[in-house]
Design a protein around this motif. Structure first.
Motif, PDB file in Angstrom:
ATOM      1  N   CYS A 169       0.812  -1.233   0.000  1.00  0.00           N
ATOM      2  CA  CYS A 169       0.000   0.000   0.000  1.00  0.00           C
ATOM      3  C   CYS A 169       0.841   1.277   0.000  1.00  0.00           C
ATOM      4  N   PHE A 170       2.176   1.157   0.141  1.00  0.00           N
ATOM      5  CA  PHE A 170       3.090   2.293   0.126  1.00  0.00           C
ATOM      6  C   PHE A 170       2.975   3.205   1.345  1.00  0.00           C
ATOM      7  N   HIS A 171       2.336   2.689   2.421  1.00  0.00           N
ATOM      8  CA  HIS A 171       2.337   3.408   3.699  1.00  0.00           C
ATOM      9  C   HIS A 171       3.709   3.203   4.339  1.00  0.00           C
ATOM     10  N   ILE A 193       5.807  -5.522   4.526  1.00  0.00           N
ATOM     11  CA  ILE A 193       4.365  -5.298   4.428  1.00  0.00           C
ATOM     12  C   ILE A 193       3.918  -4.631   5.727  1.00  0.00           C
ATOM     13  N   CYS A 194       3.151  -3.538   5.646  1.00  0.00           N
ATOM     14  CA  CYS A 194       2.839  -2.743   6.842  1.00  0.00           C
ATOM     15  C   CYS A 194       1.823  -3.448   7.738  1.00  0.00           C
ATOM     16  N   HIS A 200      -4.296   2.820   0.235  1.00  0.00           N
ATOM     17  CA  HIS A 200      -3.274   2.911  -0.797  1.00  0.00           C
ATOM     18  C   HIS A 200      -2.723   4.343  -0.768  1.00  0.00           C
ATOM     19  N   VAL A 201      -1.430   4.474  -0.527  1.00  0.00           N
ATOM     20  CA  VAL A 201      -0.813   5.805  -0.418  1.00  0.00           C
ATOM     21  C   VAL A 201      -0.192   6.184  -1.759  1.00  0.00           C
ATOM     22  N   LEU A 202      -0.667   7.287  -2.337  1.00  0.00           N
ATOM     23  CA  LEU A 202      -0.180   7.704  -3.654  1.00  0.00           C
ATOM     24  C   LEU A 202       1.229   8.295  -3.590  1.00  0.00           C
ATOM     25  N   GLN A 250       0.031   3.515 -11.031  1.00  0.00           N
ATOM     26  CA  GLN A 250       0.130   2.246 -11.749  1.00  0.00           C
ATOM     27  C   GLN A 250      -0.019   1.045 -10.797  1.00  0.00           C
ATOM     28  N   PRO A 251       0.741   1.043  -9.680  1.00  0.00           N
ATOM     29  CA  PRO A 251       0.556  -0.061  -8.720  1.00  0.00           C
ATOM     30  C   PRO A 251      -0.877  -0.153  -8.193  1.00  0.00           C
ATOM     31  N   LEU A 252      -1.552   0.997  -8.063  1.00  0.00           N
ATOM     32  CA  LEU A 252      -2.934   0.988  -7.568  1.00  0.00           C
ATOM     33  C   LEU A 252      -3.848   0.270  -8.562  1.00  0.00           C
TER      34      LEU A 252
END
Lengths: 182, 182
Positions: free
Chosen positions: B44-46, B52-53, B89-91, B109-111
């Protein structure tokens, strides 16, 4: 007077004493006239110099929606948006048992009468979300539902506001009130 | 550093010079460790100390919704509400052509890949309503619509806010976003 403390009061008083007498008389006269002429619209209870206010008299305003607000200043705030083209109804306060304000102290009864007679397509409740405001919204909502569609304004993130600075309750309401993207 | 002007910087520097050497070394070490250990969650890019968070690893969190935010601090703000039980999901920013940030510079793109693979029931766009935020919301919304239901958080009056003090754009959005009273 709101926003006038002892220092401002003194400044205003000294200013008036310095002005010529004719000017002071004109101000005093204007105050008396304003108080004499400005009353409440018989239809919507907004401040008005005539028995029926300008908004209620305006034939280009849509009779199908009535927007219910607590106070005349809310009418002014909503008019500034230039988005709303319907009529208003000013309650003259919100239900607040602590302050001894029940439904009889505000214009709930005239509102119900108006809605049952005029049969608008929609009543929008635009009351600020304080505890008293919520009580008033729910109370009026229940009373009006048998007659028409009742909606309330959206609560959420203010425009230009940042997610990070919003309080938790506002954020929760913004999440709860989410809408499908068109 | 944000919120640290020349005066505060000097005060902090002098404070550090007064502390014992061991303490200063511990602070320096902590900074290095933090920078070394905290990375971005692969899912999620957090911000996360693990690949993995914690939120993505938590089995009690609902996989059916993904809430898209601009920044990790928005995740923290939304978590504080304790209302949201889905994933994020963190942009890592918003689309801003002036600053040279296009969709490729953030995690769009990952989203899309994630949504097309995991097929959540709903994607909630929770991006602050600035010009760039709106652009980002509309852009991502168009891309995700073929895959799932896309919603956005509500804009309107902040809770506890007064109608009278709301700006016109917020009031207009609050009117436009009105909902039927349940």
């Amino acid at each position: 007077m709101p926003g006038v403390g002892p220092k401002t009061a003194q400044r205003l008083a000294l200013h008036i004493l310095k002005r010529p007498e004719t000017e002071v008389q004109a101000l005093a006269q204007a105050l008396i006239e304003a108080k004499k002429q400005i009353g409440l619209c018989k239809e919507c209870f907004h401040l008005s110099a005539e028995p029926i206010c300008e908004i209620c008299r305006n034939p280009s305003r849509d009779n199908k929606t009535i927007c219910v607000v607590a106070d005349s200043r809310d009418v002014i705030a909503l008019e500034k948006t230039r988005e709303y083209k319907g009529k208003y109804h000013v309650l003259g306060g919100v239900i607040s048992p602590i302050d001894g304000i029940g439904p009889e102290q505000i214009t709930v009864q005239p509102l119900i009468q108006r809605v049952s007679q005029q049969k608008p397509q929609e009543v929008i409740l635009a009351i600020s979300p304080s505890v008293e405001g919520e009580t008033t919204t729910l109370y009026i909502g229940q009373l009006l539902k048998p007659f028409t569609k009742v909606t309330r304004i959206a609560f959420g993130l203010p425009v230009g506001g940042d997610l990070e600075y919003a309080d938790e309750v506002t954020l929760a309401r913004a999440l709860e009130g989410r809408r499908e993207l068109d």
